[in-house]
Scaffold this motif. Structure first.
Motif, PDB file in Angstrom:
ATOM      1  N   TYR A  19       0.876  -1.175   0.005  1.00 40.48           N
ATOM      2  CA  TYR A  19       0.288   0.064  -0.171  1.00 40.48           C
ATOM      3  C   TYR A  19       0.866   1.256  -0.036  1.00 40.48           C
ATOM      4  O   TYR A  19       1.762   1.471   0.981  1.00 40.48           O
ATOM      5  CB  TYR A  19      -0.962   0.038   1.226  1.00 40.48           C
ATOM      6  N   ASN A  22      -1.724   8.259   0.217  1.00 42.58           N
ATOM      7  CA  ASN A  22      -1.781   9.559  -0.543  1.00 42.58           C
ATOM      8  C   ASN A  22      -0.937  10.515  -0.136  1.00 42.58           C
ATOM      9  O   ASN A  22      -0.311  10.649   0.989  1.00 42.58           O
ATOM     10  CB  ASN A  22      -3.068  10.279   0.095  1.00 42.58           C
ATOM     11  N   THR A  52      -1.480  12.907  -4.744  1.00 45.50           N
ATOM     12  CA  THR A  52      -1.377  11.592  -5.727  1.00 45.50           C
ATOM     13  C   THR A  52      -2.396  10.683  -5.744  1.00 45.50           C
ATOM     14  O   THR A  52      -2.665   9.899  -6.560  1.00 45.50           O
ATOM     15  CB  THR A  52       0.164  11.200  -5.661  1.00 45.50           C
ATOM     16  N   SER A  54      -3.749   7.217  -3.212  1.00 42.72           N
ATOM     17  CA  SER A  54      -3.333   6.092  -2.557  1.00 42.72           C
ATOM     18  C   SER A  54      -3.377   5.051  -3.976  1.00 42.72           C
ATOM     19  O   SER A  54      -4.018   4.983  -4.656  1.00 42.72           O
ATOM     20  CB  SER A  54      -3.867   5.668  -1.585  1.00 42.72           C
ATOM     21  N   ALA A  55      -2.525   3.922  -3.389  1.00 40.57           N
ATOM     22  CA  ALA A  55      -2.830   2.812  -4.510  1.00 40.57           C
ATOM     23  C   ALA A  55      -2.282   1.404  -4.088  1.00 40.57           C
ATOM     24  O   ALA A  55      -1.518   1.463  -2.787  1.00 40.57           O
ATOM     25  CB  ALA A  55      -1.352   2.923  -5.596  1.00 40.57           C
ATOM     26  N   TYR A  57      -0.694  -2.433  -4.571  1.00 44.57           N
ATOM     27  CA  TYR A  57       0.024  -3.085  -5.519  1.00 44.57           C
ATOM     28  C   TYR A  57       0.016  -4.565  -5.032  1.00 44.57           C
ATOM     29  O   TYR A  57       0.313  -5.039  -4.214  1.00 44.57           O
ATOM     30  CB  TYR A  57       1.666  -2.438  -5.632  1.00 44.57           C
ATOM     31  N   ASN A  78       3.304  -6.104  -9.509  1.00 45.89           N
ATOM     32  CA  ASN A  78       2.393  -5.137 -10.269  1.00 45.89           C
ATOM     33  C   ASN A  78       1.383  -6.121 -10.959  1.00 45.89           C
ATOM     34  O   ASN A  78       1.175  -5.596 -12.205  1.00 45.89           O
ATOM     35  CB  ASN A  78       2.902  -3.796 -10.630  1.00 45.89           C
ATOM     36  N   ARG A  82      -0.870  -1.599 -12.269  1.00 44.26           N
ATOM     37  CA  ARG A  82      -1.206  -0.054 -11.924  1.00 44.26           C
ATOM     38  C   ARG A  82      -0.315   1.020 -12.245  1.00 44.26           C
ATOM     39  O   ARG A  82       0.996   0.726 -11.927  1.00 44.26           O
ATOM     40  CB  ARG A  82      -1.491  -0.113 -10.544  1.00 44.26           C
ATOM     41  N   LYS A  83      -0.652   1.974 -13.010  1.00 42.86           N
ATOM     42  CA  LYS A  83       0.217   3.024 -13.249  1.00 42.86           C
ATOM     43  C   LYS A  83       0.520   3.986 -12.129  1.00 42.86           C
ATOM     44  O   LYS A  83      -0.462   4.242 -11.205  1.00 42.86           O
ATOM     45  CB  LYS A  83      -0.266   3.846 -14.515  1.00 42.86           C
ATOM     46  N   PRO A  84       1.651   4.647 -12.195  1.00 43.17           N
ATOM     47  CA  PRO A  84       1.832   5.859 -10.997  1.00 43.17           C
ATOM     48  C   PRO A  84       0.965   7.000 -11.346  1.00 43.17           C
ATOM     49  O   PRO A  84       0.670   7.288 -12.682  1.00 43.17           O
ATOM     50  CB  PRO A  84       3.414   6.044 -11.140  1.00 43.17           C
ATOM     51  N   PRO A  85       0.839   7.821 -10.385  1.00 39.47           N
ATOM     52  CA  PRO A  85       0.154   9.199 -10.858  1.00 39.47           C
ATOM     53  C   PRO A  85       1.057  10.272 -11.607  1.00 39.47           C
ATOM     54  O   PRO A  85       2.169   9.986 -11.440  1.00 39.47           O
ATOM     55  CB  PRO A  85      -0.238   9.694  -9.487  1.00 39.47           C
ATOM     56  N   TYR A  99       5.517   4.895  -5.450  1.00 35.21           N
ATOM     57  CA  TYR A  99       4.746   4.242  -6.625  1.00 35.21           C
ATOM     58  C   TYR A  99       5.514   3.253  -7.586  1.00 35.21           C
ATOM     59  O   TYR A  99       6.846   3.616  -7.731  1.00 35.21           O
ATOM     60  CB  TYR A  99       3.844   5.480  -7.314  1.00 35.21           C
TER      61      TYR A  99
END
Length: 114
Positions: A19, A22, A52, A54-55, A57, A78, A82-85, A99
């Motif tokens: 994880y 943000n 940005t 949160s994400a 992976y 990954n 998932r792409k980075p912001p 990220y």
């Protein structure tokens, strides 16, 4: 990061969850957008969006052993690509604070014991 392994005999599965929380956009200083030391923000409209997001992976690794001599490995990092912001400049640059900038990554390997 969480990674509970499953290992029924010669076969194993490893799942990892990472994880990234943000964050302020790359290049934005906290003083620009937040009150610091009782002072108002220096430039509250410096960039939009300000953060940005949160994400999560996901990664999976599979291992299979044969006759205590060979181990075969296959892993995917990954998993959902998932792409980075985007950064302040509008590009997905290399400094994204945790990220994943590579995208989906596959690897395989064999270990032989003699």
């Amino acid at each position: 990061t969480a990674h509970p392994p499953v290992n029924p005999g010669q076969f194993s599965i490893d799942y990892r969850l990472r994880y990234v929380g943000n964050q302020l956009q790359n290049g934005v200083l906290a003083e620009e957008v937040y009150s610091v030391g009782g002072n108002p923000p220096l430039n509250p409209d410096v960039v939009s969006p300000l953060t940005t997001g949160s994400a999560f992976y996901h990664a999976v690794a599979l291992r299979f052993s044969v006759a205590d001599r060979f181990t075969f490995r296959l892993s995917v990092d990954n998993l959902f690509d998932r792409k980075p912001p985007p950064s302040v400049t509008g590009s997905a640059d290399q400094n994204q604070g945790g990220y994943d900038v590579v995208g989906r990554y596959l690897s395989a390997g064999i270990t032989a014991r003699f």
